[in-house]
Design an enzyme around this catalytic site. Structure first.
Site, short mmCIF file in Angstrom:
data_model
loop_
_atom_site.label_atom_id
_atom_site.label_comp_id
_atom_site.label_asym_id
_atom_site.label_seq_id
_atom_site.Cartn_x
_atom_site.Cartn_y
_atom_site.Cartn_z
N SER A 62 0.84 -1.19 0.00
CA SER A 62 0.00 0.00 0.00
C SER A 62 0.88 1.24 0.00
CB SER A 62 -0.91 0.02 1.22
OG SER A 62 -1.51 1.29 1.35
N HIS A 77 -1.02 -1.21 -4.45
CA HIS A 77 -2.31 -0.93 -3.83
C HIS A 77 -2.42 0.56 -3.52
CE1 HIS A 77 -5.95 -2.29 -1.68
NE2 HIS A 77 -5.65 -1.36 -0.78
N ASP A 96 -4.80 3.29 -1.70
CA ASP A 96 -5.90 3.51 -0.77
C ASP A 96 -6.46 4.92 -0.94
OD1 ASP A 96 -6.13 1.07 0.81
OD2 ASP A 96 -4.12 1.52 1.53
N MET A 113 -9.16 7.59 0.17
CA MET A 113 -10.03 7.91 1.31
C MET A 113 -10.56 9.33 1.16
SD MET A 113 -7.71 6.36 4.40
CE MET A 113 -6.81 4.81 4.21
N HIS A 146 -8.39 0.96 -4.20
CA HIS A 146 -9.39 0.67 -3.16
C HIS A 146 -10.08 1.96 -2.79
CE1 HIS A 146 -10.03 -0.90 1.25
NE2 HIS A 146 -11.17 -0.65 0.63
N MET A 197 -12.36 3.97 -0.64
CA MET A 197 -13.05 4.12 0.64
C MET A 197 -13.74 5.47 0.60
SD MET A 197 -10.13 2.45 3.09
CE MET A 197 -8.78 2.63 1.91
N MET A 219 -11.57 -6.63 5.02
CA MET A 219 -10.85 -5.68 5.85
C MET A 219 -10.57 -6.33 7.21
SD MET A 219 -10.39 -2.99 3.99
CE MET A 219 -9.68 -1.98 5.30
N PHE A 242 -7.11 4.25 8.39
CA PHE A 242 -5.76 4.58 8.82
C PHE A 242 -4.85 3.38 8.61
CE2 PHE A 242 -8.55 7.17 11.48
CZ PHE A 242 -8.02 8.44 11.29
N GLY A 243 -3.58 3.64 8.34
CA GLY A 243 -2.58 2.59 8.28
C GLY A 243 -2.07 2.25 9.67
N ASP A 283 -6.75 -6.77 3.67
CA ASP A 283 -6.23 -5.41 3.84
C ASP A 283 -6.32 -5.04 5.31
OD1 ASP A 283 -5.49 -2.78 3.72
OD2 ASP A 283 -6.90 -2.22 2.14
N GLY A 284 -5.14 -4.90 5.96
CA GLY A 284 -5.11 -4.44 7.33
C GLY A 284 -4.32 -5.33 8.26
N GLY A 341 1.26 -2.34 4.27
CA GLY A 341 1.84 -1.00 4.17
C GLY A 341 3.08 -0.87 5.01
N SER A 342 2.90 -0.61 6.30
CA SER A 342 4.04 -0.40 7.18
C SER A 342 4.93 -1.63 7.25
CB SER A 342 3.57 0.00 8.58
OG SER A 342 2.67 -0.96 9.11
#
Length: 232
Positions: free
Chosen positions: A12, A37, A39, A41, A70, A72, A141, A147-148, A177-178, A199-200
């Protein structure tokens, strides 16, 4: 895009260096990611505010794999065409964001993009069985969107398992995702997921100048997930 159920890693870019997206994308692809990916928002459907179609169009030339977008956002229908024109290969929308979800999925496919359906942690699978002929991907999800860096919600593992059974032999990806890490990746892969958004867990500690860290993180998640699939 040819369909297969091999594990795919989709970093992400929400966790990437915003000032250097082009290089970041080229670096993660060179280090072995499968999809990119994005995101999106809106500050309304979810608390955070991120990217729009112009950003997607700007990064599209840097993406040689798959641009996995994605959304959102709510309402979603008015922006489907814009994100498709920006080069999205997959456009995923939330069940919770569209009162006429079948029509929204039709609109995505009409653009030529693949259609994805995302479900928040509190949303069940009851509606999904009536939409399986309209989707190319279902995104579970495993955090609440917005939020990441959130912690993985373990109750979603059983939802993944149930979804995999519902899908059967249909060519539909299950994306997670998440909270995906090398520790949680085996749990979701064993349950039936094949696309892992992280992501992180991929970007932390690395940079375009320390690309080997990205590569190490991508491989760690892939190997952990793939081992669980073999064991299963």
């Amino acid at each position: 895009m040819n369909f297969d159920r091999n594990i795919k890693i989709a970093p992400s870019i929400l966790s990437a260096d915003f000032a250097n997206f082009g290089k970041e994308i080229e670096t993660i692809e060179a280090q072995g990611c499968d999809w990119v990916h994005v995101d999106v928002m809106d500050g309304h459907f979810v608390p955070n505010l991120t990217f729009g179609p112009p950003l997607c169009a700007a990064i599209r030339p840097h993406i040689k794999t798959v641009m996995d977008v994605h959304l959102m956002i709510e309402p979603v229908d008015p922006l489907v065409e814009a994100f498709a024109q920006a080069g999205s290969d997959i456009i995923t929308i939330h069940r919770e964001a569209s009162p006429h979800i079948h029509r929204s999925l039709q609109a995505i496919r009409a653009t030529g993009a693949k259609a994805g359906l995302a479900l928040n942690p509190g949303t069940g699978l009851d509606d999904v069985k009536y939409l399986l002929d309209m989707v190319d991907l279902v995104c579970i999800m495993t955090v609440n969107p917005g939020f990441g860096g959130q912690k993985f919600i373990h109750s979603q593992i059983e939802k993944i398992r149930e979804l995999r059974s519902m899908i059967g032999d249909r060519p539909i990806h299950i994306e997670i995702d998440g909270g995906v890490t090398s520790e949680t990746a085996p749990l979701v892969a064993e349950a039936g997921a094949d696309v892992l958004v992280a992501g992180s867990a991929i970007f932390n500690g690395g940079s375009v100048d320390q690309a080997d860290i990205y590569g190490h993180n991508i491989r760690a998640i892939r190997e952990a997930a793939s081992a669980a699939c073999v064991a299963a």
